[in-house]
Design an enzyme around this catalytic site. Structure first.
Site, mmCIF file in Angstrom:
data_model
loop_
_atom_site.group_PDB
_atom_site.id
_atom_site.type_symbol
_atom_site.label_atom_id
_atom_site.label_comp_id
_atom_site.label_asym_id
_atom_site.label_seq_id
_atom_site.Cartn_x
_atom_site.Cartn_y
_atom_site.Cartn_z
ATOM 1 N N THR A 12 0.921 -1.494 0.159
ATOM 2 C CA THR A 12 -0.015 0.082 -0.082
ATOM 3 C C THR A 12 0.889 1.113 -0.196
ATOM 4 O O THR A 12 0.481 2.268 -0.478
ATOM 5 C CB THR A 12 -0.953 0.088 1.253
ATOM 6 N N SER A 55 1.695 -7.299 -0.875
ATOM 7 C CA SER A 55 2.232 -8.441 -0.224
ATOM 8 C C SER A 55 1.553 -9.800 -0.087
ATOM 9 O O SER A 55 2.449 -10.651 0.439
ATOM 10 C CB SER A 55 2.901 -7.864 1.290
ATOM 11 N N THR A 88 1.730 -4.475 4.263
ATOM 12 C CA THR A 88 1.772 -4.843 5.632
ATOM 13 C C THR A 88 1.098 -6.258 5.796
ATOM 14 O O THR A 88 1.195 -6.875 6.891
ATOM 15 C CB THR A 88 0.804 -3.628 6.357
ATOM 16 N N ASP A 89 0.167 -6.651 4.827
ATOM 17 C CA ASP A 89 -0.360 -7.941 5.299
ATOM 18 C C ASP A 89 0.659 -9.368 5.632
ATOM 19 O O ASP A 89 0.327 -9.872 6.315
ATOM 20 C CB ASP A 89 -1.287 -8.613 4.054
HETATM 21 N N1 ASP Z 1 -2.899 -5.613 1.172
HETATM 22 C C1 ASP Z 1 -1.947 -4.644 1.162
HETATM 23 C C2 ASP Z 1 -0.368 -5.332 1.105
HETATM 24 O O1 ASP Z 1 -0.004 -5.966 1.892
HETATM 25 C C3 ASP Z 1 -1.702 -3.930 2.355
HETATM 26 C C4 ASP Z 1 -0.758 -3.031 2.954
HETATM 27 O O2 ASP Z 1 0.204 -2.970 2.186
HETATM 28 O O3 ASP Z 1 -1.015 -2.159 3.865
HETATM 29 O O4 ASP Z 1 -0.033 -5.210 0.068
#
Ligand code: ASP
Length: 323
Positions: A12, A55, A88-89
């Site tokens: 993200t 991710s 973050t995932d």
């Molecule tokens: N779905 C996103 C990812 O992990 C969430 C994020 O980056 O906050 O790529």
């Protein structure tokens, strides 16, 4: 001025929201460009566009490639710190994988964002700046791979994503952060006591992860057993107990020398051989199940994947998981 390598992997932090549809997705233009330029007052920054993936698309193969890339870059040029931007995932998994492999004192910091670049209150630029400030902090030396997010510094080993959308999502249950990033500086108040250092060149093992639930039968364990599985992590109840109905299928896997690693599906705490009833921790220990020391399921899975590249000894695996 200190030299910091920023490796981008996507997530993200590198995405934008489409104002018409509300969907968040990767963009050809790097939204961190202006933030990276503003870092010149903090460090001499080199940018490496490694990959640009959400991710959930990251695999242990990417993690290994990233570890090898960092090893290569840190040995071929004089770097004072490395910052990785990541979705973050699965951020905690990549951070922990790197922590298992990287064996040097230079700070390696992983960060990301919960809100994409053009959303109100976007946290990416702030997190990236905090990560670089931590990377150049002399106190960050020798503390292993760290996750810097929302002004907190966490160890890769203990941190986990606790909220699906809140910017304070990264927490270290039971232990808390080991430091904070303030407007004035970077302050550490704890020091990790132990670091793993696995020297591996490849990832070849297929490790499963399954959470137990009430009324569970052995069909799902049997389904895993029918695949080319090299190890299985079980997220057990409480202190490490499972329904008695799955015990025979676990015994079958153990008799095939397939290691079974036990973690708790509870948010905090460790598994222990306390309960002697059928399927209780004490019973599982006697059957040869490997106990862990507070790791969550996804991290125990990565550790087993890495450890099995170096040993198949039950005693050694048990020792690794107690650290
Ligand atoms: N779905 C996103 C990812 O992990 C969430 C994020 O980056 O906050 O790529």
């Amino acid at each position: 001025m200190k030299k910091v390598l920023v490796i981008q992997t996507g997530g993200t932090i590198a995405m934008q929201e489409n104002p018409e549809t509300g969907t968040v997705q990767p963009n050809l233009e790097n939204p961190l460009f202006s933030t990276i330029q503003s870092l010149s007052s903090l460090a001499s920054v080199i940018v490496d566009d490694f990959i640009n993936l959400p991710s959930p698309h990251i695999t242990p193969k990417h993690m290994l490639e990233l570890a090898q890339r960092i090893q290569h870059k840190t040995s071929s040029e004089k770097l004072d710190g490395v910052v990785i931007t990541h979705g973050t995932d699965t951020l905690e998994e990549t951070a922990y994988f790197l922590d298992l492999l990287l064996d040097f004192p230079i700070p390696v910091i992983v960060t990301g964002a919960m809100r994409s670049s053009n959303e109100l209150g976007s946290d990416g630029p702030h997190n990236l700046i905090s990560a670089v400030r931590t990377a150049v902090s002399p106190e960050a030396y020798g503390k292993g791979v760290l996750v810097v997010f929302n002004d907190e510094i966490h160890t890769a080993k203990n941190v986990t994503k606790t909220h699906s959308s809140n910017i304070a999502t990264f927490q270290s249950p039971q232990y808390g952060p080991i430091g904070i990033v303030t407007k004035k500086g970077v302050d550490f108040h704890h020091m990790p006591l132990h670091r793993d250092a696995f020297n591996i060149e490849k990832i070849t093992k297929n490790i499963g992860l399954i959470k137990v639930y009430t009324g569970m039968t052995d069909e799902h364990i049997e389904a895993f057993a029918a695949t080319t599985i090299d190890g299985l992590v079980i997220e057990a109840f409480g202190q490490g107990n499972v329904p008695p109905t799955i015990v025979p299928s676990l015994e079958k896997l153990i008799s095939r020398n397939i290691p079974i690693v036990l973690v708790s599906r509870s948010y905090s705490g460790v598994v222990q051989d306390t309960y002697g009833y059928e399927g209780g921790g004490n019973h599982l220990k006697k059957l040869g199940v490997i106990f862990t020391n507070g790791l969550n399921g996804q991290k125990a899975r990565l550790k087993l994947m890495v450890a099995l590249e170096t040993t198949s000894s039950h005693e050694e695996l048990q020792r690794y998981f107690m650290k």
